[in-house]
Each structure stands twice: as C-alpha cells, then as structure tokens.
Design a protein around this motif. Structure first.
Motif, PDB file in Angstrom:
ATOM      1  N   PRO A  20       0.804  -1.228   0.000  1.00 62.74           N
ATOM      2  CA  PRO A  20       0.000   0.000   0.000  1.00 62.74           C
ATOM      3  C   PRO A  20       0.834   1.275   0.000  1.00 62.74           C
ATOM      4  CG  PRO A  20      -0.911  -1.601   1.542  1.00 62.74           C
ATOM      5  CD  PRO A  20       0.405  -2.146   1.074  1.00 62.74           C
ATOM      6  N   THR A  21       2.025   1.231   0.623  1.00 66.68           N
ATOM      7  CA  THR A  21       2.841   2.438   0.669  1.00 66.68           C
ATOM      8  C   THR A  21       3.291   2.890  -0.715  1.00 66.68           C
ATOM      9  OG1 THR A  21       4.754   1.010   1.113  1.00 66.68           O
ATOM     10  CG2 THR A  21       3.666   2.017   3.001  1.00 66.68           C
ATOM     11  N   LYS A  22       3.409   1.939  -1.671  1.00 62.91           N
ATOM     12  CA  LYS A  22       3.783   2.327  -3.031  1.00 62.91           C
ATOM     13  C   LYS A  22       2.658   3.066  -3.737  1.00 62.91           C
ATOM     14  CE  LYS A  22       6.904   1.535  -5.128  1.00 62.91           C
ATOM     15  NZ  LYS A  22       8.125   2.317  -5.384  1.00 62.91           N
ATOM     16  N   LEU A  23       1.427   2.942  -3.221  1.00 58.95           N
ATOM     17  CA  LEU A  23       0.276   3.624  -3.811  1.00 58.95           C
ATOM     18  C   LEU A  23      -0.117   4.849  -3.000  1.00 58.95           C
ATOM     19  CD1 LEU A  23      -1.887   0.472  -4.629  1.00 58.95           C
ATOM     20  CD2 LEU A  23      -0.221   1.631  -6.085  1.00 58.95           C
ATOM     21  N   GLN A  24       0.807   5.313  -2.157  1.00 57.56           N
ATOM     22  CA  GLN A  24       0.575   6.479  -1.305  1.00 57.56           C
ATOM     23  C   GLN A  24      -0.542   6.254  -0.293  1.00 57.56           C
ATOM     24  OE1 GLN A  24       2.818   8.992  -1.475  1.00 57.56           O
ATOM     25  NE2 GLN A  24       3.760   7.645  -2.993  1.00 57.56           N
ATOM     26  N   ILE A  25      -0.757   5.004   0.102  1.00 50.98           N
ATOM     27  CA  ILE A  25      -1.635   4.700   1.235  1.00 50.98           C
ATOM     28  C   ILE A  25      -0.718   4.650   2.451  1.00 50.98           C
ATOM     29  CG2 ILE A  25      -3.375   3.114   2.145  1.00 50.98           C
ATOM     30  CD1 ILE A  25      -3.835   2.073  -0.647  1.00 50.98           C
ATOM     31  N   LEU A  26      -0.491   5.791   3.075  1.00 49.82           N
ATOM     32  CA  LEU A  26       0.611   5.955   4.011  1.00 49.82           C
ATOM     33  C   LEU A  26       0.248   5.605   5.446  1.00 49.82           C
ATOM     34  CD1 LEU A  26       2.088   9.292   2.628  1.00 49.82           C
ATOM     35  CD2 LEU A  26       2.738   6.949   2.077  1.00 49.82           C
ATOM     36  N   GLU A  27      -1.013   5.233   5.719  1.00 51.92           N
ATOM     37  CA  GLU A  27      -1.335   4.869   7.091  1.00 51.92           C
ATOM     38  C   GLU A  27      -0.699   3.554   7.507  1.00 51.92           C
ATOM     39  OE1 GLU A  27      -5.304   4.456   4.776  1.00 51.92           O
ATOM     40  OE2 GLU A  27      -3.459   5.622   4.659  1.00 51.92           O
ATOM     41  N   TYR A  28      -0.131   2.805   6.513  1.00 53.79           N
ATOM     42  CA  TYR A  28       0.511   1.537   6.820  1.00 53.79           C
ATOM     43  C   TYR A  28       2.034   1.662   6.888  1.00 53.79           C
ATOM     44  CZ  TYR A  28      -4.040  -0.385   5.718  1.00 53.79           C
ATOM     45  OH  TYR A  28      -5.380  -0.658   5.706  1.00 53.79           O
ATOM     46  N   GLY A  29       2.551   2.819   6.721  1.00 55.51           N
ATOM     47  CA  GLY A  29       3.993   2.956   6.751  1.00 55.51           C
ATOM     48  C   GLY A  29       4.410   4.386   6.992  1.00 55.51           C
ATOM     49  N   VAL A  30       5.542   4.572   7.646  1.00 56.75           N
ATOM     50  CA  VAL A  30       6.077   5.900   7.923  1.00 56.75           C
ATOM     51  C   VAL A  30       7.501   5.936   7.408  1.00 56.75           C
ATOM     52  CG1 VAL A  30       4.595   6.338   9.916  1.00 56.75           C
ATOM     53  CG2 VAL A  30       6.769   5.157  10.231  1.00 56.75           C
ATOM     54  N   LYS A  31       8.099   7.091   7.524  1.00 58.50           N
ATOM     55  CA  LYS A  31       9.438   7.262   6.970  1.00 58.50           C
ATOM     56  C   LYS A  31      10.451   6.360   7.662  1.00 58.50           C
ATOM     57  CE  LYS A  31      12.712  10.871   5.666  1.00 58.50           C
ATOM     58  NZ  LYS A  31      12.991  12.319   5.725  1.00 58.50           N
ATOM     59  N   ALA A  32      10.202   6.027   8.932  1.00 55.50           N
ATOM     60  CA  ALA A  32      11.171   5.234   9.682  1.00 55.50           C
ATOM     61  C   ALA A  32      11.359   3.843   9.086  1.00 55.50           C
ATOM     62  CB  ALA A  32      10.739   5.132  11.141  1.00 55.50           C
ATOM     63  N   ASN A  33      10.311   3.262   8.522  1.00 54.47           N
ATOM     64  CA  ASN A  33      10.440   1.914   7.964  1.00 54.47           C
ATOM     65  C   ASN A  33      10.343   1.926   6.448  1.00 54.47           C
ATOM     66  OD1 ASN A  33       7.779   2.500   7.658  1.00 54.47           O
ATOM     67  ND2 ASN A  33       6.990   0.613   8.581  1.00 54.47           N
ATOM     68  N   ALA A  34      10.670   3.043   5.805  1.00 54.13           N
ATOM     69  CA  ALA A  34      10.598   3.138   4.350  1.00 54.13           C
ATOM     70  C   ALA A  34      11.572   2.171   3.687  1.00 54.13           C
ATOM     71  CB  ALA A  34      10.875   4.574   3.905  1.00 54.13           C
ATOM     72  N   GLU A  35      12.753   1.985   4.293  1.00 48.79           N
ATOM     73  CA  GLU A  35      13.742   1.079   3.700  1.00 48.79           C
ATOM     74  C   GLU A  35      13.236  -0.356   3.725  1.00 48.79           C
ATOM     75  OE1 GLU A  35      18.454  -0.187   4.208  1.00 48.79           O
ATOM     76  OE2 GLU A  35      17.540   1.291   5.517  1.00 48.79           O
ATOM     77  N   GLN A  36      12.637  -0.776   4.842  1.00 51.30           N
ATOM     78  CA  GLN A  36      12.105  -2.127   4.920  1.00 51.30           C
ATOM     79  C   GLN A  36      10.931  -2.302   3.966  1.00 51.30           C
ATOM     80  OE1 GLN A  36      13.383  -4.740   6.590  1.00 51.30           O
ATOM     81  NE2 GLN A  36      11.821  -5.951   5.515  1.00 51.30           N
ATOM     82  N   ALA A  37      10.112  -1.249   3.802  1.00 51.61           N
ATOM     83  CA  ALA A  37       8.996  -1.327   2.856  1.00 51.61           C
ATOM     84  C   ALA A  37       9.510  -1.506   1.430  1.00 51.61           C
ATOM     85  CB  ALA A  37       8.128  -0.080   2.966  1.00 51.61           C
ATOM     86  N   ALA A  38      10.626  -0.839   1.104  1.00 49.15           N
ATOM     87  CA  ALA A  38      11.206  -0.996  -0.232  1.00 49.15           C
ATOM     88  C   ALA A  38      11.717  -2.415  -0.447  1.00 49.15           C
ATOM     89  CB  ALA A  38      12.333   0.015  -0.432  1.00 49.15           C
ATOM     90  N   ILE A  39      12.293  -3.006   0.593  1.00 55.84           N
ATOM     91  CA  ILE A  39      12.777  -4.384   0.476  1.00 55.84           C
ATOM     92  C   ILE A  39      11.602  -5.347   0.304  1.00 55.84           C
ATOM     93  CG2 ILE A  39      13.989  -6.231   1.690  1.00 55.84           C
ATOM     94  CD1 ILE A  39      15.721  -4.096   3.000  1.00 55.84           C
ATOM     95  N   ASP A  40      10.530  -5.124   1.070  1.00 55.69           N
ATOM     96  CA  ASP A  40       9.345  -5.970   0.930  1.00 55.69           C
ATOM     97  C   ASP A  40       8.737  -5.839  -0.462  1.00 55.69           C
ATOM     98  OD1 ASP A  40       9.708  -6.727   3.537  1.00 55.69           O
ATOM     99  OD2 ASP A  40       8.239  -5.315   4.353  1.00 55.69           O
TER     100      ASP A  40
END
Length: 425
Positions: A304-324
């Motif tokens: 969801p963070t790739k679609l700008q649904i940001l309630e599931y992710g914040v800047k602190a875990n952006a790197e882990q979201a990119a890996i996922d």
C-alpha cells in the motif's frame, strides 16, 4: 479523385506477405488459444461477469479507469522498465559472465525497433502483461538466426491459432503488414496460464472484487456530481391514455438525468420525488473506497505504501517497505518476464549453454553516499574486495597497485616471511 470519392472509397487492405499456414484443426473453442481475437469483445466491456448480475462487467480497458488499477500496473511496469535487464552466461564452475554484445541485450536495453527506445517497449509489454495477462511482440530473425528487432504488438490485433502443440499468430506488425507467424518469431508473455498458453488477466479472475470497486467508483461519481438521483416518483394520475402517461414518465426521467439540471429537475405541479440515495457518510463511501484500493493492491502484490496509502507505513520503515516491495512484488513479476524473454529471444542452444536474463534490482535499492562509502570502506579493509574493484563500482578509473586485497588488521603476514617467522608472530 474528388472529395466525395475519397470519402466513400474503400480503404486499401494491407497485403499478406507470407503464405497462410494450413493447420489441420483450428479449434476455436479449445482450452488453448482461439482462432479469432477476443480482445475487441472482452476488452471492450464484455469481460468477466460476476454472479451478481448488477455489478459491472470487468475488462482490462474498463478496469484501468480505476486509479488504483492503473497505479499498480504503472508502478510494476515502470520499475521493471527503468532498471537494466542484463544477459548473463553461467559457466561450468558456477561463475557468471555478463554478455554485452548479444542482439537481445541491445534490443532490451537500447533500441528495440528502429526509432523506438527499449524502455518504451519494455514498459508497454510489462504494463499489458500486468493488465491483460497477455502481451505480444514480433521478434523476427535474419538469415543467420540473429534477432533483428522487437516490435510490440497491439494485443487486440493478435489472433492465436493452434495445430496440436504448435502455435501460430495472425498479427499486424509495426509496418502495417499482415503476417501469420510461428511461435518462434513471437514473444508471447502470459500470466496465470492454466494450460501454459492462454494467459489470464488477474482483474478478470478477481472479477467480483474489481466489479465492486468499479461500482463504488461509479456511485462516488454520482454522489459528487449530483447529476443523477436514485429515487421513486409519484406522478399525478390524470392522463387521457397510457401513451400520455408513458410520455410524461419519459419527460420526468429526462429531467432527472439532465446533466445541466445540477440535481434540480423541473417537474409538474403534482409530481413528487422521494430520494433513495444514501449520503456519503451513510454509505461510508471513503472507507469503502479505501478498502477497494487495498484489495486491488493485494491482487497485484503491491504494498500500500507504493500507492501512497501511508497509514501503513512511515518514513522510519521506508527502507524495509522498499525491500518488501522488491521481494514480494517485483521479483514475482520480474522473474516471469525474465524466463519468458529467455524462452522467446534466446535459442535452445543458447539456453542450454547457460544464458539467461536478470533484472538489476540493485539500482532500486541504491543507498545514500554516506552508506555506500561506509560499506565500501568495510569491504575493502575486510578483506572482501580490492580498492580498484570499489573504484570501478563507483565509475572511477583504477589506480596502480589497487588490485591487491588488504589483509585484516590482525594478519600482517608477508609472502616473503618464513614459516618460523610466521609462527613467531
């Protein structure tokens, strides 16, 4: 020729350049392929139908009007097209050598066809593959067996014919020439092919969920525009005959649906409208549309963070979201493209010789300058890589004497030392 003659003149049909391939049996209803293109029917709005007949039919052309569907396909195709697709050959000892002078490497990374950049073709193929489940490109070879070009085809203009295990394609290439080509000259990308040949769109497989999303979008559009009112109408019962009653009913319906009425139709003195629509709050419209976005994202495996649904992710875990995103989404789609590119663009001898394609996903996870330099310093002093190898990775020229590995700090042995001196240390 006069103007009227040019208008009503029959268009000149392109001439087929190859003789027709005579198939013993052209089964139109078989599980593998069709004898006529189905795109103009299924993609024009007559796609998969839900068991709930009131839901809209789902087709790729209609579904991409939903912003989330377009965003998922755009993200997947855009990221797979912008990174290099490298060609490697695996040696018997397990080492891999990158091949740069192969025609397929040039067509997929520089110029796929005369005047068409490779990134345009790769984006079109990946987008169509994700949206429709089928993507096609014409890949002819010259007399020496070398690839000449990679010409992306409109999927609506491709017909798949079969004769036993053989497949033939009726196509119209980029030059407007009708061709009947064997499978060895066609790049056919197919997704979720139950029989190995007939690709399926994920949108049509999840037709009910996508239909709900499309219906919700239409409901939201009606609510916001106010040009359509769902209601029942009480009309005065003073008509001379049934025709007059029906004529007045048509007049009232036209007044309600008039886009220039702005939701305020002009009715008769005794006509009354009782609204049945729910307000946006009562429908929980925003919550429903958010749920639709999450479901569509799950169909395409896009976080969801790739679609700008940001309630599931914040800047602190952006790197882990990119890996996922890389491991759960791009590897799923990219690996299928790699293998199907190899099957169509490489010969059997080349594949048996260890040649394969691989996306360079490292460009998506490129660290900051500080992180990169710290990692290089630890790797060079490890010892893990030589200073010149680190310089080459950064695009710098190697230096004399930079090919030697640095020993660890606690191991400063010299090759000239004797065994007794080494033991003394």
């Amino acid at each position: 020729m006069s103007i009227i003659g040019r208008i009503f003149a029959r268009p000149v049909q392109p001439v087929r350049v190859e003789p027709s391939v005579a198939a013993p049996v052209a089964c139109a209803d078989g599980p593998s392929g069709t004898s006529q293109p189905r795109g103009w029917i299924s993609e024009g709005g007559w796609g998969a139908q839900s068991r709930v007949k009131t839901l809209p039919r789902v087709s790729a052309t209609l579904a991409q009007r939903h912003a989330t569907v377009f965003s998922c396909c755009n993200v997947i195709a855009g990221d797979l097209a912008k990174i290099p697709l490298k060609l490697y050959q695996r040696r018997e000892d397990g080492q891999e050598d990158r091949l740069r002078d192969h025609p397929a490497a040039y067509l997929l990374n520089v110029e796929s066809a005369p005047g068409i950049p490779a990134i345009v073709s790769r984006y079109a193929l990946a987008y169509t593959f994700a949206l429709r489940g089928n993507a096609f490109a014409y890949a002819p070879r010259d007399g020496g067996g070398e690839l000449e070009l990679l010409d992306v085809l409109n999927p609506d203009a491709v017909s798949v014919l079969k004769s036993g295990r053989e497949r033939f394609y009726d196509i119209e290439d980029g030059a407007g020439v009708l061709r009947r080509s064997p499978s060895r000259t066609i790049l056919h990308l197919r997704y979720m092919a139950l029989d190995g040949w007939t690709g399926r769109s994920p949108l049509e497989v999840a037709a009910e969920s996508i239909g709900l999303a499309l219906a919700g979008q239409e409901s939201a559009a009606r609510t916001v525009s106010g040009t359509s009112i769902r209601a029942y109408i009480n009309m005065e019962d003073t008509y001379e005959d049934d025709e007059a009653y029906r004529r007045n009913a048509r007049r009232v319906r036209a007044a309600i649906e008039d886009p220039e009425a702005n939701g305020l139709p002009l009715l008769g003195m005794n006509d009354k409208i009782q609204r049945l629509d729910l307000s946006a709050a009562e429908q929980e419209l925003l919550a429903a549309r958010r749920f639709d976005r999450e479901q569509i994202a799950s169909v395409y495996r896009v976080p969801p963070t790739k679609l700008q649904i940001l309630e599931y992710g914040v800047k602190a875990n952006a790197e882990q979201a990119a890996i996922d995103y890389l491991t759960d989404c791009l590897l799923h789609w990219g690996k299928q493209l790699e293998d199907q590119y190899a099957l169509s663009l490489l010969t059997q001898r080349e594949r048996e010789g260890g040649m394969f394609f691989r996306h360079d996903f490292d460009t998506l996870l490129r660290p900051t300058t500080k992180e990169r330099y710290e990692a290089m310093a630890k790797a060079v002093g490890g010892p893990f890589i030589s200073p010149n190898e680190a310089r080459v990775k950064e695009g710098w020229q190697p230096k004399p004497g930079g090919d030697d590995l640095y020993p660890p700090p606690n191991m400063t042995r010299s090759e000239n030392q004797t065994k007794d001196e080494q033991d003394a240390e």
